[in-house]
Design an enzyme around this catalytic site. Structure first.
Site, PDB file in Angstrom:
ATOM      1  N   TRP A 150       0.663  -1.339   0.054  1.00 29.08           N
ATOM      2  CA  TRP A 150      -0.032   0.044  -0.047  1.00 29.08           C
ATOM      3  C   TRP A 150       0.918   1.197   0.008  1.00 29.08           C
ATOM      4  O   TRP A 150       1.803   1.180   0.761  1.00 29.08           O
ATOM      5  CB  TRP A 150      -0.838  -0.080   1.355  1.00 29.08           C
ATOM      6  CG  TRP A 150      -1.876   1.109   1.420  1.00 29.08           C
ATOM      7  CD1 TRP A 150      -2.869   1.442   0.543  1.00 29.08           C
ATOM      8  CD2 TRP A 150      -2.053   1.872   2.414  1.00 29.08           C
ATOM      9  NE1 TRP A 150      -3.516   2.367   1.188  1.00 29.08           N
ATOM     10  CE2 TRP A 150      -3.169   2.648   2.427  1.00 29.08           C
ATOM     11  CE3 TRP A 150      -1.599   2.116   3.815  1.00 29.08           C
ATOM     12  CZ2 TRP A 150      -3.544   3.616   3.309  1.00 29.08           C
ATOM     13  CZ3 TRP A 150      -2.056   2.893   4.706  1.00 29.08           C
ATOM     14  CH2 TRP A 150      -3.067   3.682   4.428  1.00 29.08           C
ATOM     15  N   ASP A 184      -0.469  -5.670   9.262  1.00 21.63           N
ATOM     16  CA  ASP A 184      -1.536  -4.674   8.692  1.00 21.63           C
ATOM     17  C   ASP A 184      -2.555  -5.485   8.426  1.00 21.63           C
ATOM     18  O   ASP A 184      -2.494  -6.282   7.438  1.00 21.63           O
ATOM     19  CB  ASP A 184      -0.803  -3.875   7.725  1.00 21.63           C
ATOM     20  CG  ASP A 184      -2.098  -2.682   7.448  1.00 21.63           C
ATOM     21  OD1 ASP A 184      -3.000  -2.875   8.032  1.00 21.63           O
ATOM     22  OD2 ASP A 184      -1.640  -1.917   6.721  1.00 21.63           O
ATOM     23  N   ALA A 221      -6.439  -5.103   7.191  1.00 19.46           N
ATOM     24  CA  ALA A 221      -7.419  -3.963   7.086  1.00 19.46           C
ATOM     25  C   ALA A 221      -8.724  -4.835   6.339  1.00 19.46           C
ATOM     26  O   ALA A 221      -9.650  -4.064   6.162  1.00 19.46           O
ATOM     27  CB  ALA A 221      -6.998  -3.194   6.053  1.00 19.46           C
ATOM     28  N   LYS A 231     -13.287  -1.294   6.298  1.00 18.57           N
ATOM     29  CA  LYS A 231     -13.865  -2.041   5.361  1.00 18.57           C
ATOM     30  C   LYS A 231     -14.755  -2.955   5.766  1.00 18.57           C
ATOM     31  O   LYS A 231     -15.945  -3.252   5.211  1.00 18.57           O
ATOM     32  CB  LYS A 231     -12.812  -2.765   4.524  1.00 18.57           C
ATOM     33  CG  LYS A 231     -11.390  -1.939   4.411  1.00 18.57           C
ATOM     34  CD  LYS A 231     -11.142  -0.786   3.342  1.00 18.57           C
ATOM     35  CE  LYS A 231     -10.202  -0.117   3.667  1.00 18.57           C
ATOM     36  NZ  LYS A 231      -9.626   0.760   2.556  1.00 18.57           N
TER      37      LYS A 231
HETATM   38  C1  LMR Z   1      -6.895   1.927  -0.712  1.00 19.13           C
HETATM   39  O1  LMR Z   1      -5.804   1.208  -0.681  1.00 19.13           O
HETATM   40  O2  LMR Z   1      -7.575   2.205  -1.590  1.00 19.13           O
HETATM   41  C2  LMR Z   1      -7.507   2.370   0.555  1.00 19.13           C
HETATM   42  O3  LMR Z   1      -6.819   1.588   1.575  1.00 19.13           O
HETATM   43  C3  LMR Z   1      -8.033   3.515   0.802  1.00 19.13           C
HETATM   44  C4  LMR Z   1      -6.788   4.536   1.021  1.00 19.13           C
HETATM   45  O4  LMR Z   1      -6.757   5.176   2.037  1.00 19.13           O
HETATM   46  O5  LMR Z   1      -5.772   4.524   0.245  1.00 19.13           O
END
Ligand code: LMR
Length: 394
Positions: free
Chosen positions: A127, A208, A210, A243
């Site tokens: 991410w 992590d 999520a 989520k």
């Molecule tokens: C994403 O990866 O799109 C989500 O976790 C939203 C974000 O805050 O980036």
């Protein structure tokens, strides 16, 4: 002073959201930001959330501060949801945070505070905000191989070879389930091998998580986190309710810190409280209260789990349908990985140029690294996307 500010690099995901909003084409398809959408393109408030909010509205007598770490009942409920009984409760310190991002940020700050020279090994890709926040708090990050762009599965040998380069005290950041952005995940045998490596080399693990409940089920998605937490001495876990409870804007997350000995938990807890106080003082309460209400009420919990399961199965069906349509149009099995991936995302493994071409020519919005949000699809848009992918020669 303000005139000396320099422009900051745009966040890729949020910049894409803005571009999508500005696009006047009615046929545009949003496969960008990780927000669940139903077949009508709506991000609904879940039934149990509505019911819990009604109850809270009727019963809440005060909006006074709760506690620096949030309501202990929220921590207990979330520890139960994520860890089950994998780890003795007295080894776990926990603090509510503003969303999963807040938990990630507090975790990085904790690492920086106690071990400023630790390097944080992050999957390549991860991410993007992981890397961005690490840079901001001043921790070095080291990418480890993760995604095989040929097979679109995990490059496990590459991952293990890269993690073997970590030194004692370095941190390994792992995605508990539903890897973001790739959708490719380790199996439990591979997780065990990672755990063995962490123990052998004296590394520190951070998880992590999520998207619990979006992959193979609530307990199945927590299995790797429980395995890690119960097999190593210490770890940090950043959890999110954005989520799986659909309460994105309520900013509801949790940081859990597991110590080797219960005797260390009070000082760990005190440090989590301290970090909350420094950064924002008391964490938001509303989302946490909704989650606690749901998890502690058998009927609401069952209804929430049932709705989440509908969401999960719906996304799985979209994966299967897209893979089948791509197979039909391309006459090849090379897109079978889409049905194998889990969670909200799949990285289809193409170039930023072709991703941009899909956006310009077809109004299809996916993140530049070719991550698409499966939940952005429906029965009408699957054939459109599949045709555009095959026509673009991906
Ligand atoms: C994403 O990866 O799109 C989500 O976790 C939203 C974000 O805050 O980036």
């Amino acid at each position: 002073m303000l005139t000396n500010l320099k422009a900051q690099p745009a966040d890729k995901i949020l910049a894409l959201m803005a571009k999508f909003r500005e696009d006047p084409r009615p046929t545009k398809i949003d496969l960008g930001v990780g927000v669940y959408k139903n077949a009508e393109g709506v991000t609904p408030v879940m039934r149990a959330v509505k019911a819990a909010e009604k109850r809270i509205l009727g019963e809440q007598e005060s909006k006074s501060y709760v506690a620096l770490a949030g309501d202990p009942a929220y921590a207990d409920a979330m520890i139960g949801l994520v860890l089950g009984d994998a780890v003795a409760r007295d080894r776990i310190a926990a603090a509510a945070t503003p969303g999963g991002t807040g938990a990630v940020r507090q975790a990085f700050e904790l690492i920086k505070m106690v071990s400023p020279d630790a390097r944080v090994f992050v999957s390549n890709p991860t991410w993007p905000n992981h890397v961005s926040i690490l840079g901001y708090v001043g921790l070095e990050h080291v990418p480890y191989r993760y995604f095989d762009t040929e097979t679109r599965a995990v490059d496990f040998d590459g991952m293990m070879a890269d993690l073997a380069q970590a030194n004692a005290g370095d941190v390994v950041l792992l995605h508990g389930c539903c890897h973001n952005p790739t959708g490719a995940n380790l199996n439990l045998i591979q997780w065990q091998a990672v755990v063995d490596l962490i123990n052998e080399k004296g590394l520190f693990a951070m998880i992590d998580i999520a998207y619990q409940g979006f992959g193979d089920g609530l307990d199945e998605d927590a299995a790797a986190t429980r395995l890690v937490a119960s097999s190593i001495k210490e770890c940090l876990i950043a959890g999110s309710c954005s989520k799986n409870f659909g309460i994105y804007r309520e900013r509801t997350g949790i940081l859990m810190a597991i110590s080797e000995e219960a005797g260390n938990t009070p000082v760990t807890q005190q440090n989590l409280n301290y970090l909350n106080r420094q950064n924002y003082s008391f964490p938001p309460d509303h989302g946490a209260r909704v989650v606690t209400t749901i998890l502690n009420d058998p009927e609401l919990r069952a209804d929430w789990a049932a709705e989440l399961e509908e969401v999960r199965l719906g996304m799985l069906q979209l994966r299967k349908d897209l893979a089948a349509e791509l197979q039909r149009l391309s006459g090849s099995d090379r897109f079978g990985f889409i049905a194998e991936h889990r969670g909200m995302f799949s990285q289809i493994g193409t170039t930023p140029d072709l991703v941009e071409k899909l956006r310009v020519d077809n109004g299809i919005y996916m993140v530049g690294d070719s991550r698409m949000n499966i939940a952005g699809l429906n029965a009408q848009t699957i054939p459109i996307l599949a045709k555009a992918i095959v026509d673009a020669g991906i």
